[in-house]
Design a protein around this motif. Structure first.
Motif, PDB file in Angstrom:
ATOM      1  N   SER A 152      30.858  50.917  36.214  1.00 43.00           N
ATOM      2  CA  SER A 152      29.759  50.649  37.166  1.00 43.00           C
ATOM      3  C   SER A 152      28.793  49.560  36.703  1.00 43.00           C
ATOM      4  N   GLN A 153      28.941  49.071  35.458  1.00 42.04           N
ATOM      5  CA  GLN A 153      28.027  48.028  34.966  1.00 42.04           C
ATOM      6  C   GLN A 153      28.305  46.653  35.579  1.00 42.04           C
ATOM      7  N   TYR A 154      29.423  46.521  36.321  1.00 41.36           N
ATOM      8  CA  TYR A 154      29.771  45.239  36.945  1.00 41.36           C
ATOM      9  C   TYR A 154      29.493  45.286  38.444  1.00 41.36           C
ATOM     10  N   ASP A 155      29.097  44.142  39.008  1.00 34.49           N
ATOM     11  CA  ASP A 155      28.888  44.048  40.462  1.00 34.49           C
ATOM     12  C   ASP A 155      30.189  44.354  41.210  1.00 34.49           C
ATOM     13  N   ALA A 156      31.295  43.910  40.622  1.00 35.74           N
ATOM     14  CA  ALA A 156      32.596  44.115  41.265  1.00 35.74           C
ATOM     15  C   ALA A 156      33.688  44.113  40.202  1.00 35.74           C
ATOM     16  N   CYS A 157      34.821  44.723  40.552  1.00 32.78           N
ATOM     17  CA  CYS A 157      36.018  44.687  39.703  1.00 32.78           C
ATOM     18  C   CYS A 157      37.142  44.063  40.514  1.00 32.78           C
ATOM     19  N   LEU A 158      37.773  43.050  39.931  1.00 35.12           N
ATOM     20  CA  LEU A 158      38.887  42.362  40.597  1.00 35.12           C
ATOM     21  C   LEU A 158      40.151  42.581  39.784  1.00 35.12           C
ATOM     22  N   ASN A 159      41.221  42.991  40.455  1.00 31.44           N
ATOM     23  CA  ASN A 159      42.516  43.103  39.795  1.00 31.44           C
ATOM     24  C   ASN A 159      43.433  42.004  40.319  1.00 31.44           C
ATOM     25  N   LEU A 160      43.983  41.228  39.398  1.00 29.58           N
ATOM     26  CA  LEU A 160      44.933  40.167  39.757  1.00 29.58           C
ATOM     27  C   LEU A 160      46.324  40.607  39.349  1.00 29.58           C
ATOM     28  N   GLY A 161      46.996  41.317  40.230  1.00 29.35           N
ATOM     29  CA  GLY A 161      48.352  41.767  39.971  1.00 29.35           C
ATOM     30  C   GLY A 161      49.291  41.140  40.985  1.00 29.35           C
ATOM     31  N   GLY A 162      50.208  41.946  41.517  1.00 28.82           N
ATOM     32  CA  GLY A 162      51.060  41.449  42.599  1.00 28.82           C
ATOM     33  C   GLY A 162      50.187  40.954  43.743  1.00 28.82           C
ATOM     34  N   PHE A 163      49.126  41.708  43.997  1.00 31.90           N
ATOM     35  CA  PHE A 163      48.099  41.321  44.971  1.00 31.90           C
ATOM     36  C   PHE A 163      46.749  41.328  44.268  1.00 31.90           C
ATOM     37  N   LEU A 168      33.645  46.847  45.165  1.00 35.01           N
ATOM     38  CA  LEU A 168      32.240  46.501  44.959  1.00 35.01           C
ATOM     39  C   LEU A 168      31.350  47.454  45.745  1.00 35.01           C
ATOM     40  N   GLN A 169      30.085  47.479  45.375  1.00 32.81           N
ATOM     41  CA  GLN A 169      29.111  48.310  46.079  1.00 32.81           C
ATOM     42  C   GLN A 169      28.472  47.502  47.209  1.00 32.81           C
ATOM     43  N   ILE A 170      28.512  48.017  48.423  1.00 29.14           N
ATOM     44  CA  ILE A 170      27.802  47.404  49.542  1.00 29.14           C
ATOM     45  C   ILE A 170      26.993  48.507  50.222  1.00 29.14           C
ATOM     46  N   ASN A 171      25.691  48.306  50.283  1.00 28.27           N
ATOM     47  CA  ASN A 171      24.787  49.297  50.902  1.00 28.27           C
ATOM     48  C   ASN A 171      25.015  50.707  50.358  1.00 28.27           C
ATOM     49  N   GLY A 172      25.157  50.784  49.022  1.00 27.01           N
ATOM     50  CA  GLY A 172      25.285  52.091  48.378  1.00 27.01           C
ATOM     51  C   GLY A 172      26.651  52.743  48.500  1.00 27.01           C
ATOM     52  N   GLN A 173      27.604  52.027  49.105  1.00 28.05           N
ATOM     53  CA  GLN A 173      28.966  52.575  49.239  1.00 28.05           C
ATOM     54  C   GLN A 173      29.941  51.717  48.459  1.00 28.05           C
ATOM     55  N   LYS A 272      27.531  37.462  47.330  1.00 30.42           N
ATOM     56  CA  LYS A 272      26.518  37.071  46.322  1.00 30.42           C
ATOM     57  C   LYS A 272      26.672  37.861  45.014  1.00 30.42           C
ATOM     58  N   LEU A 273      27.907  37.918  44.523  1.00 28.21           N
ATOM     59  CA  LEU A 273      28.184  38.683  43.311  1.00 28.21           C
ATOM     60  C   LEU A 273      27.708  37.920  42.071  1.00 28.21           C
ATOM     61  N   LYS A 274      27.081  38.658  41.144  1.00 27.88           N
ATOM     62  CA  LYS A 274      26.576  38.026  39.914  1.00 27.88           C
ATOM     63  C   LYS A 274      27.624  38.067  38.805  1.00 27.88           C
ATOM     64  N   ASN A 275      28.304  39.225  38.655  1.00 26.72           N
ATOM     65  CA  ASN A 275      29.342  39.311  37.616  1.00 26.72           C
ATOM     66  C   ASN A 275      30.516  40.148  38.109  1.00 26.72           C
ATOM     67  N   VAL A 276      31.715  39.708  37.741  1.00 26.54           N
ATOM     68  CA  VAL A 276      32.936  40.371  38.214  1.00 26.54           C
ATOM     69  C   VAL A 276      33.870  40.581  37.024  1.00 26.54           C
ATOM     70  N   THR A 296      32.878  29.168  42.551  1.00 26.61           N
ATOM     71  CA  THR A 296      31.885  30.236  42.619  1.00 26.61           C
ATOM     72  C   THR A 296      30.915  30.156  41.449  1.00 26.61           C
ATOM     73  N   THR A 297      29.713  30.705  41.652  1.00 25.67           N
ATOM     74  CA  THR A 297      28.733  30.772  40.553  1.00 25.67           C
ATOM     75  C   THR A 297      28.760  32.150  39.883  1.00 25.67           C
ATOM     76  N   ALA A 298      29.552  33.074  40.414  1.00 21.59           N
ATOM     77  CA  ALA A 298      29.647  34.417  39.812  1.00 21.59           C
ATOM     78  C   ALA A 298      30.185  34.307  38.384  1.00 21.59           C
ATOM     79  N   GLU A 299      29.625  35.111  37.486  1.00 22.81           N
ATOM     80  CA  GLU A 299      30.146  35.151  36.108  1.00 22.81           C
ATOM     81  C   GLU A 299      31.465  35.912  36.117  1.00 22.81           C
ATOM     82  N   ILE A 300      32.494  35.277  35.566  1.00 25.56           N
ATOM     83  CA  ILE A 300      33.807  35.904  35.488  1.00 25.56           C
ATOM     84  C   ILE A 300      33.936  36.544  34.105  1.00 25.56           C
ATOM     85  N   VAL A 301      33.999  37.869  34.082  1.00 28.29           N
ATOM     86  CA  VAL A 301      34.044  38.609  32.818  1.00 28.29           C
ATOM     87  C   VAL A 301      35.495  38.956  32.512  1.00 28.29           C
ATOM     88  N   ILE A 302      36.003  38.384  31.429  1.00 32.38           N
ATOM     89  CA  ILE A 302      37.381  38.689  31.013  1.00 32.38           C
ATOM     90  C   ILE A 302      37.302  39.587  29.772  1.00 32.38           C
TER      91      ILE A 302
END
Length: 347
Positions: A152-163, A168-173, A272-276, A296-302
């Protein structure tokens, strides 16, 4: 109290079976430790069987469902013996997706959990997707429960697999959806060069972007649909691969990489994601990562390699733990089903 679980994941990119042994504990919030993890590469024979599974008869598919279940069971047994693991509370198996058509109320992950159980004689949890599809959901993506409770410490989690899929959290969901195909297309294109994948994106880097092809790809109606939404190989066969006709393979690689980067960065910018947090095999495609960073200006966290490679297997182990405790492990906000629920067959 600590729970020790093994998670099994076989992705659409067919690079092998991911096995992750992890410890989970809940105090104020859930924490995890990956204790052992490895990928068992598929033999040429198994890769072919799984790749062709979408084309075989119902009778052959049932045979494969059973055979692959025993393969999974034996693989877990070997993994346990090799690492001398003890005190395992459960094994959670995703299986391997053959069909995924939630609009018709079905999805199929082969690898019979009963065969796994026969091999290892431990509690086994499998078939995590079907219940959600029957409840009107997409049956995907399922990992958002892990993103919500473990990352939960990241704005979003992206998985780069087959797809590529994002949560991400939007309006608390917690919202999640597939963005675009990645390795399922790139790995198919590089087979013309007798390679299984485009290491670092080096081949794509040498191609030219075909603006006409790029326009056609970006115009596909899936990208204008609202979430929740998910993709399958059937969609690629119908909508993506026919577009490469009369396009040089290197240019198709370059153009499809550009297309994927555009679709992913559009989502980052729109929200408007800050870190992913980036995970999955596509994270090693340097050319694709460069292309996303340009847009993008989002920080990409590897993160460390263990998280890149085994986050999905880790989360399926976690989903097994939640199911074992009869706690919610599928979020309706992510899949579109009628309510949050606890999914998976327990043996």
């Amino acid at each position: 109290m600590k729970t020790l679980a093994i998670g099994l994941m076989s992705g659409t990119s067919l690079d092998g079976l991911d096995i992750c042994f992890a410890e989970f504990e809940k105090q104020d919030q859930w924490t995890f430790k990956i204790l052992k993890a490895e990928t068992i590469p598929y033999s040429k024979e198994w890769e072919e069987k799984l790749r062709n599974s979408i084309h075989i008869s119902a009778e052959k598919l049932l045979e494969l469902h059973s055979e692959y279940g025993f393969y999974l069971g034996k693989s877990v047994k070997n993994f346990i013996e090799k690492h001398q693991l003890q005190h395992i509370d459960l094994v959670a198996s995703h299986g391997h997706t053959v069909f995924h058509q939630p609009q018709k109320r079905f999805t199929l992950q082969i690898g019979d959990g009963r065969a796994v159980k026969i091999e290892i004689n431990l509690p086994v949890i499998y078939d995590f997707r079907t219940q959600d599809v029957l409840m009107g959901g997409n049956g995907a993506p399922l990992v958002p429960i892990g993103d919500e409770l473990l990352f939960s410490q990241y704005d979003a989690c992206l998985n780069l697999g087959g797809f590529s899929n994002i949560s991400l959290q939007i309006n608390g969901q917690r919202i999640a959806f597939d963005i675009a195909p990645v390795n399922i297309v790139l790995n198919t294109l590089v087979q013309q060069f007798r390679k299984n994948f485009d290491e670092n994106g080096d081949l794509a880097r040498t191609g030219k972007i075909d603006e006409n092809l790029l326009l056609k790809l970006n115009s596909l109606s899936f990208y204008r649909q609202s979430h929740p939404k998910s993709l399958g190989i059937e969609w690629c066969n119908e909508n993506i691969f026919p577009l490469f006709k009369n396009v040089e393979a290197l240019d198709a690689l370059a153009t499809f990489t550009e297309h994927t980067a555009q679709q992913i960065s559009d989502i980052f910018n729109k929200n408007k994601l800050k870190n992913v947090l980036f995970t999955g095999g596509g994270t090693y495609n340097h050319y694709l990562i460069e292309k996303i960073k340009e847009k993008t200006t989002a920080e990409i966290v590897i993160p460390e390699r263990e998280i890149i490679d085994y986050k999905e297997a880790l989360i399926f182990a976690f989903m097994g733990v939640l199911r074992f405790k009869n706690e919610i492990n599928v979020l309706a906000s992510a899949t579109g089903s009628r309510e949050d629920h606890s999914s998976g067959i327990i043996l």
